[in-house]
Write a protein that holds these residues in place. Sequence first.
Motif: not given
Length: 168
Positions: A60, A64, A80-83, A86
């Motif tokens: 990590w 995010v 990267q995790d976005t709204s 991924r």
Amino acid sequence: MRQARIEAAERTAVVVDLRDAEVARLEILNEALDPVFAEIPPSIDLFDRGLSGGDTPRLWIDAVAHVGMGRDKRVYRFVQDTSYGRRVLAEAGEVESVVEAVTHYIARRLVERERSLAADTRPVTLQDARMQRRRWRWRTFKAFVFGFVLGVIVLFIIAWLLAPPLQY
């Protein structure tokens, strides 16, 4: 039955060996990122680097973004995790390429932080709040009057169109 148990134990050993290899590769990347994270001032707490175990080990970078291994276990995958789901930021087999991608990501995050801190953060005074409330009330009143006048005009037009013709 005994042969099936031996085969299951061998498969489990292979899975454990693969997971250990993943963790080892992520630890190598983690050590390669040490100089990058050493340059970040300690007062900035945007990044929380750490290695997590589990079914899919991950390194990590912050809350995010993380680096995991690809399906073939030889390729690093920086996501990267976005709204919207991924987003793959980088995918490479070499540690240097991933270190470069993580460095660019960290730089972008630091620039975003500086911009947000440099934005106008003037506190709202009581007088500003009162002026804003007055403007909001006046706009609401104007919208109500406009809607009322428009409604009356529309009603007169409808009444005029539906009225029976005058007979003399």
